[in-house]
Design an enzyme around this catalytic site. Structure first.
Site, PDB file in Angstrom:
ATOM      1  N   ASP A 150       9.451   2.788  -0.872  1.00 17.80           N
ATOM      2  CA  ASP A 150       8.429   3.456  -0.058  1.00 17.80           C
ATOM      3  C   ASP A 150       8.732   3.126   1.402  1.00 17.80           C
ATOM      4  O   ASP A 150       8.368   2.068   1.902  1.00 17.80           O
ATOM      5  CB  ASP A 150       7.029   2.988  -0.459  1.00 17.80           C
ATOM      6  CG  ASP A 150       5.961   3.659   0.385  1.00 17.80           C
ATOM      7  OD1 ASP A 150       4.767   3.462   0.098  1.00 17.80           O
ATOM      8  OD2 ASP A 150       6.318   4.377   1.346  1.00 17.80           O
ATOM      9  N   TYR A 207       0.855  -1.181   0.000  1.00 17.32           N
ATOM     10  CA  TYR A 207       0.000   0.000   0.000  1.00 17.32           C
ATOM     11  C   TYR A 207       0.890   1.229   0.000  1.00 17.32           C
ATOM     12  O   TYR A 207       1.818   1.323   0.801  1.00 17.32           O
ATOM     13  CB  TYR A 207      -0.910   0.002   1.229  1.00 17.32           C
ATOM     14  CG  TYR A 207      -1.786   1.225   1.364  1.00 17.32           C
ATOM     15  CD1 TYR A 207      -1.548   2.156   2.375  1.00 17.32           C
ATOM     16  CD2 TYR A 207      -2.847   1.469   0.498  1.00 17.32           C
ATOM     17  CE1 TYR A 207      -2.347   3.283   2.515  1.00 17.32           C
ATOM     18  CE2 TYR A 207      -3.653   2.594   0.621  1.00 17.32           C
ATOM     19  CZ  TYR A 207      -3.395   3.506   1.641  1.00 17.32           C
ATOM     20  OH  TYR A 207      -4.189   4.611   1.769  1.00 17.32           O
ATOM     21  N   LYS A 265       5.078   9.536   8.341  1.00 21.17           N
ATOM     22  CA  LYS A 265       4.887   9.010   9.696  1.00 21.17           C
ATOM     23  C   LYS A 265       5.946   9.515  10.690  1.00 21.17           C
ATOM     24  O   LYS A 265       5.887  10.652  11.166  1.00 21.17           O
ATOM     25  CB  LYS A 265       4.833   7.479   9.661  1.00 21.17           C
ATOM     26  CG  LYS A 265       3.632   6.945   8.857  1.00 21.17           C
ATOM     27  CD  LYS A 265       3.556   5.430   8.865  1.00 21.17           C
ATOM     28  CE  LYS A 265       2.526   4.921   7.871  1.00 21.17           C
ATOM     29  NZ  LYS A 265       1.176   4.875   8.423  1.00 21.17           N
TER      30      LYS A 265
HETATM   31  P1  KE4 Z   1      -0.488   8.536   4.391  1.00 24.76           P
HETATM   32  O1  KE4 Z   1      -1.027   9.237   3.161  1.00 24.76           O
HETATM   33  O2  KE4 Z   1      -1.562   7.739   5.118  1.00 24.76           O
HETATM   34  O3  KE4 Z   1       0.271   9.465   5.318  1.00 24.76           O
HETATM   35  O4  KE4 Z   1       0.618   7.475   3.917  1.00 24.76           O
HETATM   36  C1  KE4 Z   1       0.260   6.530   2.939  1.00 24.76           C
HETATM   37  C2  KE4 Z   1       1.214   5.350   3.030  1.00 24.76           C
HETATM   38  C3  KE4 Z   1       2.232   5.240   2.109  1.00 24.76           C
HETATM   39  N1  KE4 Z   1       3.112   4.211   2.147  1.00 24.76           N
HETATM   40  C4  KE4 Z   1       3.023   3.261   3.116  1.00 24.76           C
HETATM   41  C5  KE4 Z   1       4.010   2.143   3.132  1.00 24.76           C
HETATM   42  C6  KE4 Z   1       1.998   3.339   4.090  1.00 24.76           C
HETATM   43  O5  KE4 Z   1       1.906   2.370   5.038  1.00 24.76           O
HETATM   44  C7  KE4 Z   1       1.081   4.400   4.058  1.00 24.76           C
HETATM   45  C8  KE4 Z   1      -0.050   4.526   5.052  1.00 24.76           C
HETATM   46  N2  KE4 Z   1      -0.197   3.443   5.984  1.00 24.76           N
HETATM   47  C9  KE4 Z   1      -1.531   3.252   6.497  1.00 24.76           C
HETATM   48  C10 KE4 Z   1      -1.625   1.991   7.363  1.00 24.76           C
HETATM   49  N3  KE4 Z   1      -0.662   1.008   7.171  1.00 24.76           N
HETATM   50  C11 KE4 Z   1      -1.967   4.449   7.261  1.00 24.76           C
HETATM   51  C12 KE4 Z   1      -3.238   4.283   8.041  1.00 24.76           C
HETATM   52  C13 KE4 Z   1      -4.442   4.835   7.323  1.00 24.76           C
HETATM   53  O6  KE4 Z   1      -4.575   4.632   6.099  1.00 24.76           O
HETATM   54  O7  KE4 Z   1      -5.269   5.462   8.031  1.00 24.76           O
END
Ligand code: KE4
Length: 445
Positions: A256, A161, A284
């Site tokens: 990523d 993701y 994060k």
């Molecule tokens: P954000 O747009 O949520 O800040 O980041 C997206 C993203 C990009 N790359 C990786 C590897 C990620 O894990 C994420 C976001 N992770 C999710 C849960 N694993 C965030 C939680 C959510 O979607 O509310």
């Protein structure tokens, strides 16, 4: 029992009935005005039954909900809170920064300090652009890869993701996997016709794709340790082959590291595995709980980003001074206190305890851990890709999650997420989590 103000010595207290009337009422209110009652789908409890607790505050490794229940928090806001909730030094830095202003939409020296810290910590990054989320970072990175290579095809891996980017919401993990809708409505087919999806850790599939389409591949984007289909480490040679093939075909390798960056090591997963990607995305942890994302790479590539270059990307709150202050204070404290040793020790203690608890219960599980991100799959394994992860018994995970929650342990409401620890968790917290797992697993065997 320790005092509430000092969660380090306080075991979590949860209403024995397991009911959460005030969260229930709050959820009802939220549902009137927010889709699904949540501002991000993974926060819903659809896949684990029941309704999400509404959280009022956090301190150290603990959080409290509106019904007064206390939990040991292993979500850590999905990774950012590597120092735990309301770290006193981060809080002091943010409070001081607030007196100077909330946002200027103009360059500030602190942005350069954070950029320099990241450049010094991650050898593959010579220049970096700050944005406000991981999604913005990955969206920008693939646009840059396409602009730089003048090619269209992007390769991703099933179950990884990378945020809700149209071109990458194909066979995505995290909420998309949890929801059982591996893609999303609203994405025109021609938006994804340039997106190729391969099984994670499948070198043969990678090689045959490059043989047939390598000349058109702008980039391969990969979570160097997958954290959105549970935790799945790269198998030996996978990342190395990714690096050699992208070099061979002049495609860009994008790591990523939104989860792994500054969590697995100062230099992220790329330091642990000794691989130098062309571009890296971050998020994060670098915001310490405030909205910060970033993408960076060699100066030669990054100089193609506007205003110097032809690849456009912008953001009103990019490099926001409060968020940057929180990120800087977080990373500095993490480095100065040798946080990685503490994270490693706590995560190893937890992983070992969960394995023993599962063995004692007889429940079939497979365990994965890299640094302070770990996962227990309800599967006899092995789990090396999304197809393997999907064979997990999500019904059993649901019952386990419920058992842990009623014992005061706050886990991600999905089999397809990571469990985190922070430097603020105590050995007592870890042992409480293990004890709760012993009891919960026995309940569901
Ligand atoms: P954000 O747009 O949520 O800040 O980041 C997206 C993203 C990009 N790359 C990786 C590897 C990620 O894990 C994420 C976001 N992770 C999710 C849960 N694993 C965030 C939680 C959510 O979607 O509310």
């Amino acid at each position: 029992m320790g005092d509430e103000a000092n969660p380090q010595t306080h075991s979590p207290h949860v209403n024995p009935s397991g009911t959460r009337p005030r969260s229930h009422a709050a959820f009802h209110q939220a549902l009137q005005v927010i889709p699904g009652g949540v501002n991000s789908p993974v926060r819903a409890y659809g896949s684990v039954g029941g309704q999400p607790p509404f959280i009022t505050r956090g301190a150290g490794g603990h959080i409290w909900d509106v019904d007064g229940n206390e939990y040991i928090d292993h979500v850590c806001s999905w990774g950012p809170l590597i120092l735990g909730h309301v770290d006193p030094d981060v809080r002091a830095a943010v409070e001081a920064a607030l007196h100077n202003g909330f946002s200027f939409g103009a360059p500030t020296e602190q942005e350069t300090v954070l950029a320099r810290l990241i450049v010094d910590a991650v050898p593959s990054i010579e220049k970096i652009r700050l944005v406000s989320s991981g999604t913005e970072a990955t969206m920008s990175a693939i646009r840059l890869a396409r602009g730089y290579t003048q090619r269209d095809t992007v390769v991703k891996f099933e179950g990884c993701y990378h945020g809700h980017v149209d071109a990458l919401l194909v066979d995505a993990g995290s909420g998309a996997a949890t929801l059982g809708r591996p893609s999303s409505a609203g994405i025109p087919q021609d938006f994804v016709e340039h997106t190729a999806v391969l099984p994670y850790n499948d070198v043969d599939a990678l090689e045959s794709l490059f043989e047939t389409r390598g000349e058109n591949i702008a980039c391969v984007i990969v979570e160097p340790v997958a954290g959105n289909m549970g935790v799945i480490p790269p198998t030996d040679g996978f990342l190395q082959r990714l690096r050699s093939l992208t070099h061979e075909y002049s495609s860009l390798l994008v790591f990523d590291e939104v989860i792994t960056g500054f969590r697995l090591a100062r230099g992220g997963a790329q330091e642990r595995f000794g691989i130098r990607p062309d571009l890296t995305t971050l998020g994060k942890t670098i915001g310490g709980g405030f909205p910060v994302g970033a993408y960076g790479g060699t100066a030669e590539i990054m100089d193609h980003v506007a205003p110097d270059g032809e690849v456009y990307q912008a953001g009103t709150l990019s490099g926001n001074p409060i968020a940057v202050t929180a990120g800087l204070a977080t990373l500095k404290k993490l480095f100065e206190t040798d946080g990685y040793s503490r994270l490693e020790s706590l995560a190893e203690r937890l992983a070992t305890g969960l394995k023993k608890a599962a063995e004692h219960s007889g429940v079939a599980t497979t365990h994965a851990r890299v640094g302070s991100m770990l996962c227990m799959f309800f599967s006899s394994g092995p789990v090396n890709n999304f197809a393997d992860a999907s064979r997990s018994d999500t019904g059993r995970f649901e019952r386990y999650h419920q058992g842990m929650l009623k014992r005061g342990i706050y886990l991600a409401p999905s089999q397809f997420e990571a469990t985190f620890v922070s430097t603020a968790h105590t050995e007592e917290d870890i042992d409480r989590t293990i004890q709760a797992a012993e009891e919960s697993l026995k309940e569901i065997r």
